[in-house]
Design a protein around this motif. Structure first.
Motif, short mmCIF file in Angstrom:
data_model
loop_
_atom_site.label_atom_id
_atom_site.label_comp_id
_atom_site.label_asym_id
_atom_site.label_seq_id
_atom_site.Cartn_x
_atom_site.Cartn_y
_atom_site.Cartn_z
N GLU A 21 0.79 -1.20 -0.04
CA GLU A 21 -0.07 -0.22 -0.01
C GLU A 21 0.93 1.32 0.11
OE1 GLU A 21 -4.11 -1.81 2.11
OE2 GLU A 21 -2.68 -0.49 3.40
N GLU A 22 2.17 1.07 0.79
CA GLU A 22 2.75 2.29 0.86
C GLU A 22 3.38 2.55 -0.48
OE1 GLU A 22 5.58 1.98 3.74
OE2 GLU A 22 4.26 1.80 5.44
N ALA A 23 3.92 1.45 -1.03
CA ALA A 23 4.50 1.56 -2.34
C ALA A 23 3.41 2.11 -3.59
CB ALA A 23 4.84 0.21 -2.71
N ALA A 24 2.26 1.85 -3.43
CA ALA A 24 1.37 2.35 -4.53
C ALA A 24 1.37 3.91 -4.60
CB ALA A 24 0.10 1.96 -4.06
N PRO A 25 1.18 4.79 -3.66
CA PRO A 25 1.13 6.29 -3.80
C PRO A 25 2.46 6.81 -4.42
CG PRO A 25 0.67 5.78 -1.81
CD PRO A 25 1.09 4.52 -2.15
N ALA A 26 3.69 5.96 -4.08
CA ALA A 26 5.06 6.33 -4.33
C ALA A 26 5.08 6.31 -5.99
CB ALA A 26 5.95 5.65 -3.72
N ALA A 27 4.33 5.13 -6.51
CA ALA A 27 4.60 4.87 -7.82
C ALA A 27 3.64 5.98 -8.59
CB ALA A 27 4.14 3.33 -8.06
N ALA A 28 2.49 6.34 -7.91
CA ALA A 28 1.52 7.27 -8.70
C ALA A 28 2.27 8.39 -8.49
CB ALA A 28 0.24 7.15 -8.05
N ALA A 29 3.11 8.96 -7.62
CA ALA A 29 3.59 10.38 -7.50
C ALA A 29 4.56 10.51 -8.90
CB ALA A 29 4.25 10.57 -6.17
N SER A 30 5.05 9.39 -8.99
CA SER A 30 5.93 9.67 -10.31
C SER A 30 5.11 9.51 -11.59
CB SER A 30 6.83 8.80 -10.29
OG SER A 30 6.51 7.70 -10.42
N ALA A 31 3.87 9.18 -11.60
CA ALA A 31 3.04 9.07 -12.79
C ALA A 31 2.60 10.82 -12.84
CB ALA A 31 1.92 8.33 -12.50
N PRO A 32 2.25 11.00 -13.97
CA PRO A 32 1.86 12.27 -14.43
C PRO A 32 0.48 12.80 -13.87
CG PRO A 32 1.76 11.10 -16.31
CD PRO A 32 2.31 10.24 -15.46
N ALA A 33 -0.62 12.18 -14.16
CA ALA A 33 -1.85 12.74 -13.93
C ALA A 33 -2.53 12.21 -12.61
CB ALA A 33 -2.75 12.37 -15.21
N GLU A 34 -1.96 12.80 -11.46
CA GLU A 34 -2.52 12.44 -10.18
C GLU A 34 -3.51 13.44 -9.57
OE1 GLU A 34 -2.06 11.31 -5.84
OE2 GLU A 34 -1.90 9.93 -7.52
N THR A 35 -4.89 13.25 -9.64
CA THR A 35 -5.65 14.47 -9.16
C THR A 35 -5.71 14.65 -7.89
OG1 THR A 35 -7.19 12.52 -9.76
CG2 THR A 35 -7.62 14.71 -11.24
N PRO A 36 -5.33 15.68 -7.30
CA PRO A 36 -5.31 15.96 -5.73
C PRO A 36 -6.78 15.99 -5.44
CG PRO A 36 -4.72 18.21 -7.14
CD PRO A 36 -4.92 16.93 -8.24
N PRO A 37 -6.97 15.95 -4.15
CA PRO A 37 -8.39 16.05 -3.44
C PRO A 37 -9.00 17.49 -3.71
CG PRO A 37 -6.75 15.93 -1.92
CD PRO A 37 -6.13 15.47 -3.07
N ALA A 38 -10.37 17.65 -4.31
CA ALA A 38 -10.62 18.62 -4.69
C ALA A 38 -10.90 19.98 -3.47
CB ALA A 38 -11.94 18.71 -5.21
N ARG A 39 -10.47 21.05 -3.78
CA ARG A 39 -9.90 22.02 -2.70
C ARG A 39 -11.22 22.86 -2.56
NH1 ARG A 39 -5.95 27.00 -1.52
NH2 ARG A 39 -7.41 27.88 -0.20
N VAL A 40 -11.76 23.26 -1.53
CA VAL A 40 -12.83 24.09 -1.60
C VAL A 40 -12.76 25.30 -1.18
CG1 VAL A 40 -15.28 24.30 -0.47
CG2 VAL A 40 -14.53 22.24 -0.98
#
Ligand code: ARG
Length: 280
Positions: free
Chosen positions: A30-49
């Motif tokens: 699970e920890e590894a997953a975000p690390a891999a995603a972070a290097s991927a280009p299109a990560e959508t951040p949580p919508a800011r209000v």
């Protein structure tokens, strides 16, 4: 006996260890997953209000309906702008006094409150492109002899503290004059006019016209004056927040271009501009 106990204990410990290892492995995965995603280009951040401050006692620009919801022309404009800009907004009732500080301190991201763009205010906050034309207008009792702004010189005048109405009246009558009564909201000033505590109220034309039209029992009339300079409302962001300002200005240009702005305008003011209505 003791052997089997030890064995059982060993087995239990072993089982627990195995579970722990499996969990640890899962955790690692699970920890590894975000690390891999972070290097991927299109990560959508949580919508800011984005939090929008507004003094919701200023109909038809912003007020609270029977359900306590904040509604008005300004609310519709900013909601439409936000939609075009692809951002989320939330309106928070915020007293006029101290409102400018809330954006400076970061408690509010935006302010929409029929706020007149002035050179003085521009030094401490940034404004969007203008989105509404306004002017000061005098409210008096129907039987009042007031015919022009000058006539207020010897009278008691009510204003909302720190508004452009306050500014013009202060200029006419003098900063320390006790003849100026300052209120925390414009409706409070108008109530005081009704009860006879003041002889006139000076405030934005759109609000005065709306109040007079919707409170026939108050027996008010409006008096316009050519010496009042034209004003324009802008949406406020914290000084230097160029990124958000650009989004707002782009959204504003979009709703003006595609007819959304005109639709919102007509739904609150009818087809005629408020300025034309004021000079009737
Ligand atoms: N346009 C005036 C000003 O900027 C009055 C605005 C008051 N707005 C409000 N929601 N109370 O000073």
């Amino acid at each position: 006996m003791s052997t089997s106990l030890t064995t059982r204990r060993f087995l239990k410990t072993g089982a627990a260890l195995a579970v722990a290892l499996v969990l640890a492995a899962c955790g690692k995965k699970e920890e590894a997953a975000p690390a891999a995603a972070a290097s991927a280009p299109a990560e959508t951040p949580p919508a800011r209000v984005y939090v929008v401050g507004t003094d919701a006692a200023y109909a038809p620009f912003e007020s609270q309906n029977e359900k306590g919801e904040i509604v008005g022309f300004d609310i519709d404009v900013v909601s439409a702008v936000a939609q075009k800009a692809g951002i989320q907004v939330k309106f928070v009732n915020t007293p006029w006094e101290g409102m400018f500080n809330t954006v400076a301190q970061g408690d509010r991201d935006l302010l929409v409150s029929a706020i007149t763009i002035t050179d003085e205010r521009k030094q401490t906050m940034d404004f969007s492109a203008p989105y509404f034309d306004a002017q000061q207008l005098i409210a008096v009792k129907e039987d009042s002899k007031v015919a022009k702004f000058e006539d207020l010189k010897k009278l008691k005048v009510g204003v909302q503290t720190g508004t452009t109405g306050d500014e013009v009246v202060t200029k006419l009558i003098g900063k320390d004059s006790t003849a100026i009564k300052r209120f925390e909201s414009t409706p409070l000033a108008l109530k005081e006019l009704e009860s006879g505590g003041v002889d006139a109220v000076v405030a934005d034309n759109g609000v005065v016209i709306h109040y007079v039209a919707n409170n026939a029992g108050s027996k008010f009339k409006t008096v316009s004056d050519t010496t009042f300079t034209p004003e324009q409302y802008g949406i406020v962001v914290k000084k230097g927040n160029a990124e958000l300002l650009e989004k707002i200005n782009k959204g504003l240009a979009d709703i003006k271009a595609d007819g959304t702005y005109d639709k919102i305008y007509a739904s609150w003011f009818g087809a005629a501009p408020a300025a034309a209505a004021a000079s009737k």
